[in-house]
Design an enzyme around this catalytic site. Structure first.
Site, PDB file in Angstrom:
ATOM      1  N   LYS A  73      74.578   7.494  10.273  1.00  0.00           N
ATOM      2  CA  LYS A  73      75.087   6.123  10.130  1.00  0.00           C
ATOM      3  C   LYS A  73      74.051   5.141  10.664  1.00  0.00           C
ATOM      4  CE  LYS A  73      79.270   3.374  11.147  1.00  0.00           C
ATOM      5  NZ  LYS A  73      80.558   3.358  11.887  1.00  0.00           N
ATOM      6  N   SER A 148      84.627   2.232   9.134  1.00  0.00           N
ATOM      7  CA  SER A 148      83.348   1.627   8.817  1.00  0.00           C
ATOM      8  C   SER A 148      82.247   2.622   8.434  1.00  0.00           C
ATOM      9  CB  SER A 148      82.860   0.823  10.023  1.00  0.00           C
ATOM     10  OG  SER A 148      82.614   1.682  11.123  1.00  0.00           O
ATOM     11  N   SER A 172      87.020   4.730  12.403  1.00  0.00           N
ATOM     12  CA  SER A 172      85.929   4.586  11.441  1.00  0.00           C
ATOM     13  C   SER A 172      85.333   5.891  10.922  1.00  0.00           C
ATOM     14  CB  SER A 172      84.804   3.741  12.040  1.00  0.00           C
ATOM     15  OG  SER A 172      85.175   2.397  12.047  1.00  0.00           O
TER      16      SER A 172
END
Lengths: 472, 479
Positions: A73, A148, A172
């Site tokens: 990420k 997210s 997330s």
């Protein structure tokens, strides 16, 4: 290929790491419309694959994750690479250091294939709040991938990597895992070092893993978990060997089903799907029981006060002074700050900074932040009490399956409710996992969440592996 | 109507730790700008602070020395504000749960001893420096040096118990002496390692309620603090006398113009939005650690003062000066362990040694003449190996020559002559050379003996024992 298969192939000297990297790069290429990656490290990954192969043929063992391809990420630092957080304000920021998790994975022999797209600064539940555009669901590109950590979920789902790192503040990892049919774990707060993870809300943030199987998830967590002296909040609690605990009999587990997680607002098919699994577990001998978690209703409000308060402070450093974007053509310092931050941050980030600034302001602190911290403590106590009775708690991960792109983006409150089943684990600092639980009649997957007490990740894997077997 | 001033002081003192409070960077002063920085103190995305335990220990030491309650479980908080030399956009400080509370310092005033309350002492990180004035900075630029960013500070907040600039001065002197004694700070106000802000208000004598206060900043020396306080007391008093009111504001002391100027409104309207620092766990000082810190507490200035009075039986004046500074006191005691005329040691330390330290602007630890050598020299005086005046020459010589006292005396040829027969020869020669003076003496003008002694000394090139010379001369002349 499962990680255990890769490990086996490596042991037998049959692994073609370079070929697997090429395949992964091809998958990324083929799925570029899903917008899962902010950066792809094609050349570096090829080079690394070659190095690993050379080491192997020289008889060296580079580590337990040799040849395992990972996506990271884009809020986790890799030295010499950009860490954008999917924000204009960090678009060109190159990190001078590795996050502790990256260092550990690197030493274990993993290959980093790229950085993944996300909601800006991890603020969002759909990966639509990205400066680089929305991430799309591989099962239906008109739908969101969740957020997210949407890009990391998609990267694993399309086979661009064997596993991916995401980060959690309120769901997330679990929520996008649920939307894309993957396993996704949020470890206990303090289980994994946060050093090198760009902070959103420090008391809630935790790095976690996406993978296609429970075993793979456990294999990655095994490497990244454990105390780090660079993170004072990382715990000095022993990490058990997940591979040996994963096959323990699930029947010894007492399973609690909190009524509030199966009430109004939950999609009927998801409800049915989850209960079908728990019924099956009961039928096979597990002890399953319903119980009350009344404070659940305060979780979202509590979460958004604490998370935004911390965010307003954590994001103060993006001021255009030393690194990152600086607005041009300004006359004085105040204007430089205002213009840099107005132009550099997206709408949702600004919304949360303002919210957080408000709840910490003189005269409001007691009513909001302090009260939220008190409620947080009560929520934690309520859960700890539940864990005196139950070894694990099972719930749906999300109230619905993935929604359409653009559907909720203009309605933040509805969007925030997507986290309703996941935020509790972050507030309480416990561990939780999403497991694929079936397919909805709309063709999209949904997930089942297992929560366990702090530092008992092995229970998540133990029950997860059972459910995985039942599903296949 | 009579007015009185109400003053509270906030002191920031930089700690003498080798590394910064939350990272491993050096705290050394004067390095090239931004050379002592790392991702942590630069506030890069993704970094986390790790507390330097030495800072906790130093804070506890000062807390113990100022009679504070030590909060064995305390925590850090974030103080949020934007400033270019504050890279994180917040300062890690302490707010609701500081490490030390409710202490006091005792100062000497004209009316006797007075206690000044300490509300709190807390740990925090220093900010960097904005550079405008150097030649390499363009007119439209501000450059930032972050070497200082993250250097540990203790903030010491006094109660509003100070009533005059003189008391403020006494308080600061006492506090600075204490941090130096404890070895936790160099207390250097000019270099900025010891800084002071003041809160000040004025009220009619007898009134209970405090007046409106102003905050005074930018006072870079003890003298500035005194001047600024005097200025502000007068300004506020005049306002009140004229029936006007004092405006609550922050003032910056302008040492060139000798006035305090209000800060611009924007810069002072801060809401710091304090909240507990989530990146650090609360600080727990367990009993074992606490005891260890307590054991390392050195003898404090007042204790040392009293012990010196008793143990060495010296005048209060001497003891005050000898114990003002821990290193000076240590030096004295090292000499005193080898030589037991304490008054003589004191005279030398407050005389010759103080002079040299002053002239060369060095501390006693940098003095090339170590305590054992001073003891040797004093011994030589007592044994009449050298005269006192010759000893001063030996002392100066030893400052730049690494020799033993004996060697130095030898080398300078200053060994005192105490051999009677040798001195007798000089005496006889002088008597022979100065018949007129001898006559005067015999006629009753006994004062002339001084001249004759001088002549003998001259003849012996200063080495004759003057007492012996005197004795022998008297004997010969009266014979």
């Amino acid at each position: 290929m499962q990680i255990s298969d890769i490990q086996k192939a490596v042991r037998q000297q049959k692994a073609s790491i370079s070929r697997r990297v090429e395949e992964a790069l091809k998958k990324i290429e083929q799925n570029s419309h899903l917008n899962a990656f902010t950066q792809v490290f094609a050349d570096q990954a090829r080079e690394r694959a070659q190095q690993l192969e050379e080491q192997l043929s020289a008889g060296k063992n580079p580590g337990p994750l040799t040849g395992v391809i990972m996506a990271i990420k884009d809020n986790i630092n890799i030295a010499g690479r950009r860490t954008t957080c999917a924000s204009k304000i960090l678009e060109n920021f190159v990190s001078p250091f590795d996050a502790t998790v990256i260092q550990r994975l690197r030493e274990a022999g993993a290959i980093f294939i790229g950085k993944t797209n996300m909601d800006e600064f991890a603020m969002g539940s759909s990966s639509e709040n990205s400066y680089f555009g929305s991430v799309k669901n591989p099962l239906n590109p008109d739908y969101v991938a969740g957020g997210s950590s949407g890009g990391s979920a998609v990267a694993v789902a399309i086979g661009a990597c064997d596993a991916a790192l995401g980060s959690e503040t309120g769901g997330s990892i679990r929520q996008p895992a649920s939307f894309t049919g993957l396993v996704g774990i949020k470890p206990t707060y303090g289980r994994v070092s946060r050093y090198g993870l760009v902070a959103y809300a420090s008391s809630l943030d935790q790095i976690g893993v996406f993978a296609r199987t429970v075993q793979d998830t456990a294999a990655i967590l095994q490497i990244i978990a454990g105390h780090d002296e660079k993170d004072s909040t990382s715990a000095e609690v022993e990490v058990v060997d997940y591979a040996t605990t994963i096959n323990r009999d699930f029947k010894e587990l007492k399973i609690g089903l909190p009524k509030q997680y199966f009430a109004d607002g939950l999609d009927a098919e998801i409800r049915e799907g989850i209960l079908k699994i728990t019924n099956e577990l009961a039928k096979q001998g597990a002890n399953v029981e319903e119980f009350d978690l009344p404070l659940t209703r305060y979780a979202i409000a509590t979460y958004y006060i604490i998370a935004t308060a911390e965010a307003s402070s954590n994001l103060a450093r993006y001021d255009g002074v030393r690194y990152g974007f600086r607005a041009p053509e300004v006359d004085d310092l105040q204007e430089m700050y205002a213009s840099t931050r107005s132009k550099g941050f997206g709408k949702e980030v600004k919304r949360r900074i303002l919210l957080g600034t408000y709840v910490l302001s003189a005269g409001y602190y007691d009513a909001y932040y302090k009260k939220a911290m008190q409620v947080r403590r009560l929520i934690k106590e309520e859960l700890n009490n539940a864990f005196k009775k139950y070894d694990v708690i099972v719930t749906p991960t999300t109230p619905t399956t993935a929604f359409k792109l653009g559907e909720k983006i203009s309605d933040p409150l509805t969007m925030y409710l997507m986290d309703i089943y996941t935020v509790t684990a972050n507030l309480a600092g416990i561990c939780a996992i999403n497991l694929p639980a079936g397919k909805h009649s709309n063709g999209l997957p949904f997930g089942l969440q297992v929560m366990a007490p702090a530092f008992r990740e092995e229970r998540l894997f133990q029950l997860g592996a059972t459910i995985e077997r039942m599903q296949s | 109507m009579e007015y009185e001033a109400i003053i509270g002081l906030e002191v920031h003192t930089q700690l003498l730790t080798e590394t910064k409070i939350f990272c491993g960077c050096s705290t050394k002063f004067g390095a090239e700008p931004n050379s002592q920085t790392c991702p942590v103190c630069l506030g890069m995305p993704g970094v986390l602070p790790v507390l330097n335990k030495k800072v906790v220990e130093f804070a506890v030491l000062l807390g113990l020395a100022t009679n504070c309650q030590i909060r064995r479980s305390n925590r850090f908080a974030r103080k949020n504000y934007f400033y270019p030399d504050l890279p994180k956009g917040y300062q890690i400080s302490q707010f609701e749960e500081p490490i030390c509370e409710n202490g006091y310092l005792e100062i000497e005033t004209e009316q006797g001893k007075k206690r000044i309350g300490l509300i709190r002492i807390h740990m925090e990180e220093d900010a960097g420096k904005s550079v405008h004035d150097e030649s390499y900075v363009e007119a439209n630029e501000t450059l930032i040096d972050l070497n200082r960013c993250g250097v540990p500070l203790l903030e010491i907040v006094s109660a509003p118990d100070i009533r005059s600039p003189q008391e403020a001065h006494a308080y600061l002197t006492q506090l600075r002496q204490l941090v130096r004694y404890l070895g936790i700070s160099d207390g250097n106000m000019e270099e900025g390692s010891f800084r002071c802000d003041a809160n000040i208000s004025v009220r009619p004598v007898g009134q209970q309620k405090f007046g409106t206060r102003t905050e005074l900043k930018n006072m870079n020396s003890f003298a500035h603090v005194q001047k600024a306080l005097e200025y502000e007391i007068e300004r506020q008093t005049e306002l009140l006398k004229d029936g006007k009111s004092v405006e609550q504001q922050t003032l910056l002391w302008d040492a060139d113009k000798n006035i305090a100027q209000p800060m611009r409104g924007k810069e002072e309207s801060h809401d710091y939005r304090y909240f507990p620092e989530p990146d650090l766990v609360p600080v727990h000082i367990d009993v074992a650690w606490f005891d260890k810190i307590k054991q390392s507490l050195p003898e404090l200035p007042q204790e040392k003062f009293e012990r010196f009075l008793n143990q060495y039986q010296l005048p209060e004046y001497d003891v005050r000066l000898l114990t003002e500074n821990r290193e000076v006191a240590d030096y004295f005691e090292k000499v005193a362990a080898l030589f037991d005329d304490f008054k003589m040691i004191s005279n030398w330390m407050l005389g010759e040694i103080a002079r040299v330290l002053n002239e060369q602007k060095i501390s006693i630890n940098q003095l090339p003449l170590k305590p054992d050598k001073l003891a040797d020299l004093l011994q030589a005086i007592r044994k009449k190996v050298v005269s006192t005046s010759a000893a001063k020459k030996v002392f100066d010589f030893l400052l730049s020559n690494d020799l033993s006292v004996e060697q130095a005396i030898e080398k300078l040829g200053l060994k005192q002559i105490s051999d009677e027969s040798e001195i007798e020869q000089f005496v006889e020669r002088v008597i022979a050379q100065h018949p007129a003076e001898v006559e005067s003496f015999k006629a009753g003008k006994t004062k002339v003996i001084g001249f004759l002694v001088g002549q003998v000394m001259k003849l012996s090139r200063g080495k004759a024992n003057p007492q012996l010379v005197n004795q022998l001369l008297q004997k010969k002349l009266k014979a």
